[in-house]
Design a protein around this motif. Structure first.
Motif, PDB file in Angstrom:
ATOM      1  N   PRO A  52       5.514  17.935  10.317  1.00  0.00           N
ATOM      2  CA  PRO A  52       5.610  18.722   9.092  1.00  0.00           C
ATOM      3  C   PRO A  52       6.477  18.028   8.054  1.00  0.00           C
ATOM      4  N   LYS A  53       6.608  18.612   6.873  1.00  0.00           N
ATOM      5  CA  LYS A  53       7.500  18.093   5.842  1.00  0.00           C
ATOM      6  C   LYS A  53       8.930  18.576   6.061  1.00  0.00           C
ATOM      7  N   PHE A  54       9.079  19.776   6.541  1.00  0.00           N
ATOM      8  CA  PHE A  54      10.387  20.360   6.800  1.00  0.00           C
ATOM      9  C   PHE A  54      10.343  21.090   8.137  1.00  0.00           C
ATOM     10  N   GLN A  55      11.481  21.118   8.841  1.00  0.00           N
ATOM     11  CA  GLN A  55      11.559  21.858  10.099  1.00  0.00           C
ATOM     12  C   GLN A  55      13.013  22.217  10.360  1.00  0.00           C
ATOM     13  N   VAL A  56      13.221  23.445  10.820  1.00  0.00           N
ATOM     14  CA  VAL A  56      14.543  23.884  11.270  1.00  0.00           C
ATOM     15  C   VAL A  56      14.426  24.266  12.745  1.00  0.00           C
ATOM     16  N   LEU A  57      15.283  23.696  13.567  1.00  0.00           N
ATOM     17  CA  LEU A  57      15.291  23.971  14.998  1.00  0.00           C
ATOM     18  C   LEU A  57      16.655  24.505  15.416  1.00  0.00           C
ATOM     19  N   LYS A  58      16.655  25.198  16.538  1.00  0.00           N
ATOM     20  CA  LYS A  58      17.927  25.555  17.174  1.00  0.00           C
ATOM     21  C   LYS A  58      18.234  24.519  18.255  1.00  0.00           C
ATOM     22  N   THR A  59      19.499  24.337  18.530  1.00  0.00           N
ATOM     23  CA  THR A  59      19.900  23.397  19.579  1.00  0.00           C
ATOM     24  C   THR A  59      19.161  23.713  20.875  1.00  0.00           C
TER      25      THR A  59
END
Lengths: 113, 108
Positions: free
Chosen positions: A8-15
């Motif tokens: 993707p262009k952007f991604q937010v993940l959790k540890t």
């Protein structure tokens, strides 16, 4: 001719979460690369694939795996994301390796919380 | 490994001014590229120039491989030239080794 594309262009993940970054090129290039760019820095090599069927570690491979799916596609996997992997990831390709111009994708901005 | 140093690290210009960016590298190389990273983060290929001189519009570049440096010239700068300029040289793994860049700000 799209050149090098990334998703993707952007991604937010959790540890601890996992994800795969996808890269494809339509220039019939043999070599493909994954780099990361941290603030105020140039790009550093994570993994590369000199040709279909081969992959090798670069400067900063820890915490990553790669797959050269076919000549066009080269994916980067984070098995258990860590905040230190927050970065912008660029995929690149070149016709061969050392002597040829490299072309870059638009990048994936990844944040690990 | 090969070291790449770019100077200056920061540059502020008025629109219309000219500038020269420098890239020094520590060993002989078979590949040298200049990139412009625009404010949106996109890396744009400017020149592939392991040796010699090339020109593209208001931009030109010269690499003197025997003396291990390359220069990027920007003439009649425009606000759209703002961003970070990277020099990168070929490494032993076929990868590119990047300098830390020159951040250019062009003021109207």
């Amino acid at each position: 001719n799209a050149g090098v594309t990334q998703t993707p262009k952007f991604q937010v993940l959790k540890t601890g979460q996992s994800m795969t970054l996808q890269c494809a090129q339509d220039m019939n290039h043999n070599s493909m690369y994954w780099y990361r760019q941290d603030p105020g820095m140039g790009l550093r090599l994570i993994y590369y694939s000199a040709s279909e069927g081969t992959t090798d570690k670069g400067e900063v491979p820890n915490g990553y795996n790669v797959s050269r799916l076919n000549k066009r596609e080269f994916s980067l996997r984070l098995e258990s994301a860590a905040p230190s992997q927050t970065s912008v990831y660029f995929c690149a390709s070149a016709y061969a390796s050392a002597y040829n111009e490299q072309f870059f994708g638009p990048g994936t901005r990844l944040t690990v919380l | 490994g090969i070291q790449v140093e770019q100077s200056p690290p920061d540059l502020i210009l008025q629109e219309g001014a000219n500038s020269t960016l420098r890239c020094n590298f520590s060993d002989s190389v078979n590949n040298l590229q200049w990139f412009h990273q625009n404010p949106w983060g996109q890396l744009i290929n400017l020149f592939y120039i392991p040796s010699g001189t090339k020109q593209n519009g208001r931009l030109s570049a010269t690499t003197v491989a025997t003396e291990r440096y390359s220069l990027l010239y920007i003439s009649s700068s425009q606000t759209t030239d703002s961003g970070v300029y990277f020099c990168a040289v070929g490494g032993s793994q076929g990868n590119l080794i990047f300098g830390k860049g020159t951040k250019l700000s062009v003021k109207p």
